[in-house]
Design a protein around this motif. Structure first.
Motif, mmCIF file in Angstrom:
data_model
loop_
_atom_site.group_PDB
_atom_site.id
_atom_site.type_symbol
_atom_site.label_atom_id
_atom_site.label_comp_id
_atom_site.label_asym_id
_atom_site.label_seq_id
_atom_site.Cartn_x
_atom_site.Cartn_y
_atom_site.Cartn_z
ATOM 1 N N CYS A 177 32.226 51.904 41.877
ATOM 2 C CA CYS A 177 32.871 50.585 41.983
ATOM 3 C C CYS A 177 31.954 49.932 40.660
ATOM 4 N N PRO B 271 33.800 47.205 35.959
ATOM 5 C CA PRO B 271 33.608 45.890 35.033
ATOM 6 C C PRO B 271 33.317 46.579 33.565
ATOM 7 N N MET C 46 42.011 38.284 32.094
ATOM 8 C CA MET C 46 42.024 38.437 33.602
ATOM 9 C C MET C 46 41.414 37.256 33.943
ATOM 10 N N TRP D 183 29.715 39.044 35.085
ATOM 11 C CA TRP D 183 30.692 40.073 35.626
ATOM 12 C C TRP D 183 30.627 41.373 35.029
ATOM 13 N N PHE E 46 32.770 41.788 44.146
ATOM 14 C CA PHE E 46 32.377 41.065 43.135
ATOM 15 C C PHE E 46 32.798 41.851 41.837
ATOM 16 N N CYS E 47 32.432 43.320 41.938
ATOM 17 C CA CYS E 47 33.015 44.093 40.852
ATOM 18 C C CYS E 47 34.456 44.467 40.855
ATOM 19 N N LEU E 48 34.978 44.474 42.004
ATOM 20 C CA LEU E 48 36.291 44.916 42.127
ATOM 21 C C LEU E 48 37.443 44.059 42.049
ATOM 22 N N PHE E 49 37.245 42.796 42.631
ATOM 23 C CA PHE E 49 38.245 41.886 42.702
ATOM 24 C C PHE E 49 38.934 41.568 41.471
ATOM 25 N N PHE F 238 39.590 43.010 38.653
ATOM 26 C CA PHE F 238 40.289 44.004 38.485
ATOM 27 C C PHE F 238 41.636 44.282 39.141
#
Lengths: 302, 267
Positions: free
Chosen positions: A115, A119, A130, A171, B15-18, B20
């Motif tokens: 995951c 990013p 986004m 991020w 935090f990483c995925l949301f 996207f």
């Protein structure tokens, strides 16, 4: 056995044959344009005029920038440095914390760590839009979630915009720092730790005197890449704010764009600003690459 | 303690995925729903994906991106693979200095490179062509590829080549028959990284193309002027742009750290 190797791998002719084409191409497509950029920065060239109408003005473009006649130049340098320092520090601390978090046995670790890749693969220009959607004051999802706590933030207002673009940088790149440092933690040898257990060192001492020194090359690489890329960033900030509101997020790279390509078309002045950015990144990367070479002298790798 | 760890891991992943995931969700929302953040479960619509192909000509931009990416990758790899071999194997004076000079080129700011190329493009009538973009993209991909592949080649024992020479191979035969087959995975990974970097590039493409050679990432500028009207379409362009990169990244997951640090860290 191996006698011939002395011939091949120390032969000048073969060396030029192998390394020559690439180095020559780099000189053609990087060095020559850079020399041309220097030249243009000493002229009064402007997008609206013919090339033959340009005048040689010496250092006047640079004087225009640093004397304060260009009121936005120094502020843009300050904004660039702020962006670089703040985002690099946050990414480093958060990244280290995430690396330590994952540096243990856990169920489904590979999946969770995959995951982290998301990013850093999303196209930066897309990342900008986004977040623009999520930051929207009225219908952005961030304010919607904060609304449950009774908070509403005007993310892209002039007082918040710089913080907002830094959050986007954080991020996108914190996972990258985390992955590098995680690789470093995984590669640490066990013996010094066993020895320190015997000596009864506290965990803080172990971290300071064993972990940090052994992680030095990874730390240097993470800081090198993040600080330089933050110093020259363009795409995410352009997509999110175009340097606005006012010039709250006008980094030096956006100032170059504004001088040369937006409204004014002052290519000469814009080139001078581009030279300043070039000198800043070169100075920083020279310094950090030297540090990296020192770190690697001891170990292997580079 | 275990609960805390689990909570922190969950927080990191979300935090990483949301962002996207939110973009993917928005791309399947109708225009009205796209500006309503309280709706998380809805009947997906494909109208945005249809619209970007029919109304916004996305297929043409994808074609441009593919042309630029393919040629950039081929040319950069061709030049860099031999240079990488040279840096990995040959002994010569000031080798490390030259190698670090090459590396420092990767640090060049796009905004400094863009002005001379914009002017040259203007004088030579190359603005808005694939060729100009391909040449500029080689400037940051060749240094990257040299460093990346040098690391892979250095991992192949020298003795293998020396043994081949004893059997009568020339230097070139040794490179082609002994080294290339062994570094194939590394070469493929390097090529994929060049594809990703060229596909994602924005600043140079924005200033050096206008219409005919325009690439996919620069199309986000369509959505900058008409604020807050067509978020669904914007999100679907974002998803289409990102998906190939995500797939490629999964292919090279093993080499990711290495690629992101130009071969410095061999995890």
């Amino acid at each position: 056995m191996g006698l011939k190797s002395a011939d091949y791998w120390s032969s000048r002719r073969y060396l030029y044959l192998f390394v020559g084409p690439a180095i020559l191409s780099l000189v053609l497509i990087v060095i020559l344009p850079t020399i041309f950029l220097w030249y243009v920065s000493f002229t009064s060239y402007d997008l609206g005029m013919g090339w033959e109408k340009r005048a040689f003005v010496g250092l006047r473009n640079f004087y225009f920038l640093i004397s304060g006649q260009d009121r936005e130049f120094w502020p843009s340098v300050v904004v660039s440095l702020k962006y670089m320092v703040i985002s690099t520090i946050i990414e480093f601390i958060l990244g280290f914390a995430i690396a330590i978090l994952f540096n243990r046995k856990m169920i489904g670790k590979r999946l969770w760590m995959s995951c982290l890749l998301v990013p850093l693969t999303v196209t930066p220009a897309v990342v900008a839009l986004m977040w623009k959607l999520m930051y929207n004051t009225e219908y952005g999802v961030i304010n919607y979630i904060l609304g449950f706590l009774g908070i509403s933030v005007n993310w892209l207002s002039s007082s918040m915009a710089l913080i907002s673009v830094i959050i986007v940088d954080v991020w996108q790149w914190t996972p990258f720092v985390a992955l590098i440092l995680y690789a470093g933690l995984q590669a640490l040898p066990q013996e010094p730790y066993e020895a320190s257990m015997v000596d009864g060192a506290s965990s803080l001492q172990v971290f300071r005197y064993i972990t940090l020194p052994m992680m030095r090359p990874m730390i240097t690489i993470a800081i090198l890449l993040r600080s330089i890329d933050a110093l020259k960033v363009f795409d995410t900030v352009y997509g999110l704010t175009q340097g606005g509101p006012g010039n709250a997020t006008e980094l030096l790279s956006l100032h170059i764009y504004r001088l040369g390509f937006q409204h004014t078309g002052w290519i000469g002045r814009s080139s001078a600003a581009a030279i300043v950015l070039l000198l800043l990144t070169t100075a920083l990367s020279t310094y950090l690459l030297k540090a990296l070479r020192r770190d690697y002298k001891a170990g292997e790798g580079i | 303690m275990r609960m805390l760890i689990a909570f922190l891991v969950a927080l990191t992943v979300i935090f990483c995925l949301f962002p996207f995931i939110w973009m993917v969700m928005t791309s399947f929302k109708t225009r009205i729903l796209a500006i309503d953040p309280s709706v998380w479960i809805f009947k997906p619509t494909f109208e945005n994906y249809l619209a970007v192909f029919t109304r916004r000509n996305l297929a043409m931009y994808i074609k441009n991106s593919v042309v630029v990416v393919v040629f950039t990758t081929l040319l950069s790899m061709l030049l860099a693979v031999f240079a990488a071999y040279g840096f990995a194997r040959f002994r010569f004076k000031r080798k490390e200095d030259l190698a670090f000079w090459v590396l420092s080129l990767r640090m060049l700011p796009a905004m400094s490179v863009v002005i001379p190329f914009f002017l040259l493009g203007r004088f030579l009538h190359l603005l808005d062509t694939h060729i100009l973009l391909i040449i500029v993209y080689m400037s940051f991909n060749i240094p990257f590829a040299i460093w990346m592949m040098r690391g892979f080649i250095e991992e192949i024992p020298r003795e293998l080549e020396e043994a081949a020479w004893v059997d009568g191979c020339t230097l070139f035969q040794g490179v082609v028959k002994v080294v290339f087959p062994l570094v194939m995975p590394g070469l493929a990974a390097t090529a994929i990284f060049i594809v990703i970097q060229s596909w994602n590039e924005f600043a140079l493409a924005l200033f050096l193309t206008s219409f005919a050679a325009r690439t996919v990432p620069t199309t986000i500028t369509f959505f900058l002027s008409v604020m807050g009207v067509i978020w669904g379409e914007m999100a679907s362009v974002g998803v289409i742009t990102t998906l190939p990169v995500l797939l490629f990244a999964l292919f090279v997951q093993k080499y990711l750290i290495r690629g992101l640090t130009f071969g410095a860290i061999k995890s």
